[in-house]
Motif scaffolding. Structure first.
Motif, PDB file in Angstrom:
ATOM      1  N   ILE A   1     -16.947  -7.630   0.404  1.00 47.34           N
ATOM      2  CA  ILE A   1     -16.812  -9.269  -0.361  1.00 47.34           C
ATOM      3  C   ILE A   1     -18.066  -9.295  -1.130  1.00 47.34           C
ATOM      4  O   ILE A   1     -17.874  -9.488  -2.362  1.00 47.34           O
ATOM      5  CB  ILE A   1     -16.111 -10.244   0.558  1.00 47.34           C
ATOM      6  CG1 ILE A   1     -14.833 -10.172   1.158  1.00 47.34           C
ATOM      7  CG2 ILE A   1     -16.304 -11.445  -0.290  1.00 47.34           C
ATOM      8  CD1 ILE A   1     -14.411 -11.006   2.083  1.00 47.34           C
ATOM      9  N   ILE A   2     -19.138  -9.140  -0.424  1.00 50.99           N
ATOM     10  CA  ILE A   2     -20.230  -9.226  -0.994  1.00 50.99           C
ATOM     11  C   ILE A   2     -20.534  -8.278  -2.225  1.00 50.99           C
ATOM     12  O   ILE A   2     -21.032  -8.589  -3.543  1.00 50.99           O
ATOM     13  CB  ILE A   2     -21.673  -9.369  -0.359  1.00 50.99           C
ATOM     14  CG1 ILE A   2     -21.603 -10.715   0.653  1.00 50.99           C
ATOM     15  CG2 ILE A   2     -23.025  -9.277  -1.042  1.00 50.99           C
ATOM     16  CD1 ILE A   2     -22.395 -10.469   1.836  1.00 50.99           C
ATOM     17  N   GLY A   3     -20.133  -7.241  -1.974  1.00 55.69           N
ATOM     18  CA  GLY A   3     -20.322  -5.973  -3.058  1.00 55.69           C
ATOM     19  C   GLY A   3     -19.620  -6.040  -3.991  1.00 55.69           C
ATOM     20  O   GLY A   3     -19.730  -6.129  -5.474  1.00 55.69           O
ATOM     21  N   ILE A   4     -18.215  -6.732  -3.874  1.00 56.20           N
ATOM     22  CA  ILE A   4     -17.223  -7.046  -5.126  1.00 56.20           C
ATOM     23  C   ILE A   4     -17.726  -8.022  -5.843  1.00 56.20           C
ATOM     24  O   ILE A   4     -17.553  -8.121  -7.300  1.00 56.20           O
ATOM     25  CB  ILE A   4     -15.842  -7.079  -4.576  1.00 56.20           C
ATOM     26  CG1 ILE A   4     -15.469  -5.754  -3.873  1.00 56.20           C
ATOM     27  CG2 ILE A   4     -14.793  -7.467  -5.669  1.00 56.20           C
ATOM     28  CD1 ILE A   4     -13.959  -5.701  -3.311  1.00 56.20           C
ATOM     29  N   ALA A   5     -18.153  -9.179  -5.154  1.00 54.71           N
ATOM     30  CA  ALA A   5     -18.803 -10.450  -5.743  1.00 54.71           C
ATOM     31  C   ALA A   5     -19.752 -10.078  -6.753  1.00 54.71           C
ATOM     32  O   ALA A   5     -19.807 -10.302  -7.851  1.00 54.71           O
ATOM     33  CB  ALA A   5     -18.932 -11.592  -5.158  1.00 54.71           C
TER      34      ALA A   5
ATOM     35  N   ASP B   1     -27.324  -8.803  -9.066  1.00 54.86           N
ATOM     36  CA  ASP B   1     -27.909  -7.506  -8.525  1.00 54.86           C
ATOM     37  C   ASP B   1     -28.202  -7.469  -7.097  1.00 54.86           C
ATOM     38  O   ASP B   1     -27.848  -6.622  -6.431  1.00 54.86           O
ATOM     39  CB  ASP B   1     -29.368  -7.349  -9.168  1.00 54.86           C
ATOM     40  CG  ASP B   1     -29.217  -7.036 -10.640  1.00 54.86           C
ATOM     41  OD1 ASP B   1     -28.568  -6.578 -11.101  1.00 54.86           O
ATOM     42  OD2 ASP B   1     -30.320  -7.369 -11.309  1.00 54.86           O
ATOM     43  N   ALA B   2     -28.478  -8.637  -6.469  1.00 50.05           N
ATOM     44  CA  ALA B   2     -28.655  -8.938  -5.170  1.00 50.05           C
ATOM     45  C   ALA B   2     -27.527  -8.647  -4.309  1.00 50.05           C
ATOM     46  O   ALA B   2     -27.507  -7.937  -3.394  1.00 50.05           O
ATOM     47  CB  ALA B   2     -29.362 -10.216  -4.570  1.00 50.05           C
ATOM     48  N   GLY B   3     -26.471  -8.909  -4.798  1.00 52.01           N
ATOM     49  CA  GLY B   3     -25.010  -8.887  -4.122  1.00 52.01           C
ATOM     50  C   GLY B   3     -24.705  -7.273  -4.241  1.00 52.01           C
ATOM     51  O   GLY B   3     -23.914  -6.872  -3.333  1.00 52.01           O
TER      52      GLY B   3
ATOM     53  N   LEU C   1     -23.211  -3.026  -1.469  1.00 49.20           N
ATOM     54  CA  LEU C   1     -22.899  -1.930  -1.428  1.00 49.20           C
ATOM     55  C   LEU C   1     -24.013  -0.732  -0.550  1.00 49.20           C
ATOM     56  O   LEU C   1     -23.576   0.188  -0.257  1.00 49.20           O
ATOM     57  CB  LEU C   1     -22.991  -1.188  -2.911  1.00 49.20           C
ATOM     58  CG  LEU C   1     -21.801  -1.807  -3.753  1.00 49.20           C
ATOM     59  CD1 LEU C   1     -21.850  -1.348  -5.321  1.00 49.20           C
ATOM     60  CD2 LEU C   1     -20.476  -1.609  -3.175  1.00 49.20           C
ATOM     61  N   GLY C   2     -24.940  -1.499  -0.205  1.00 50.86           N
ATOM     62  CA  GLY C   2     -25.991  -0.687   0.502  1.00 50.86           C
ATOM     63  C   GLY C   2     -25.751  -0.730   2.049  1.00 50.86           C
ATOM     64  O   GLY C   2     -26.086   0.223   2.468  1.00 50.86           O
ATOM     65  N   LEU C   3     -25.016  -1.862   2.301  1.00 51.94           N
ATOM     66  CA  LEU C   3     -24.731  -1.763   3.972  1.00 51.94           C
ATOM     67  C   LEU C   3     -23.132  -1.497   4.391  1.00 51.94           C
ATOM     68  O   LEU C   3     -23.213  -1.344   5.540  1.00 51.94           O
ATOM     69  CB  LEU C   3     -24.840  -3.232   4.257  1.00 51.94           C
ATOM     70  CG  LEU C   3     -26.657  -3.687   4.261  1.00 51.94           C
ATOM     71  CD1 LEU C   3     -26.597  -5.150   4.635  1.00 51.94           C
ATOM     72  CD2 LEU C   3     -27.348  -2.751   5.277  1.00 51.94           C
ATOM     73  N   ILE C   4     -22.690  -1.267   3.397  1.00 48.88           N
ATOM     74  CA  ILE C   4     -21.106  -0.936   3.846  1.00 48.88           C
ATOM     75  C   ILE C   4     -21.195   0.712   4.298  1.00 48.88           C
ATOM     76  O   ILE C   4     -20.425   0.678   5.453  1.00 48.88           O
ATOM     77  CB  ILE C   4     -20.242  -0.713   2.163  1.00 48.88           C
ATOM     78  CG1 ILE C   4     -20.009  -2.014   1.793  1.00 48.88           C
ATOM     79  CG2 ILE C   4     -19.025  -0.047   2.614  1.00 48.88           C
ATOM     80  CD1 ILE C   4     -19.128  -1.917   0.624  1.00 48.88           C
ATOM     81  N   PRO C   5     -21.820   1.466   3.860  1.00 50.91           N
ATOM     82  CA  PRO C   5     -21.687   2.876   4.607  1.00 50.91           C
ATOM     83  C   PRO C   5     -22.337   2.571   5.972  1.00 50.91           C
ATOM     84  O   PRO C   5     -21.999   3.479   7.166  1.00 50.91           O
ATOM     85  CB  PRO C   5     -22.686   3.596   3.771  1.00 50.91           C
ATOM     86  CG  PRO C   5     -22.428   2.898   2.744  1.00 50.91           C
ATOM     87  CD  PRO C   5     -22.497   1.515   2.540  1.00 50.91           C
TER      88      PRO C   5
END
Length: 90
Positions: free
Chosen positions: A11-15, A22-24, A29-33
């Motif tokens: 949700i944070i990455g998509i938002a 940039d922070a989102g 996306l950095g923590l999903i994997p």
């Protein structure tokens, strides 16, 4: 708990992508994997998550010419890949 955090980071990455934050993008996306890795899915699925988030996040930072954040993001993704190489899967 890991599944909950995975959903939150998605949700944070998509938002972040939607609202150009940039922070989102970096955090989401950095923590999903890493969360996919902690849930202990198959290695191919984790590698797919790493590649997909790297391409999406990298494309975002290249488009907005955020070179320092791009370098840090690639470092985070390399750390995710290192975690994949050292992880024991089912």
């Amino acid at each position: 708990m890991n599944l909950f955090l995975l959903i939150i980071f998605i949700i944070i990455g998509i938002a972040g992508l939607t609202y150009n934050v940039d922070a989102g993008v970096f955090i989401g996306l950095g923590l999903i994997p890493w969360q996919v890795l902690k849930i202990k899915f198959k290695k191919k699925f984790v590698l797919t998550a790493i590649i997909t988030t790297t391409l999406i996040g990298g494309g975002y930072f290249i488009y907005f010419q955020e070179w320092l954040i791009l370098a840090l993001f690639i470092f985070i993704q390399l750390y995710n890949y290192w975690g994949l190489l050292n992880a024991e899967m089912k």
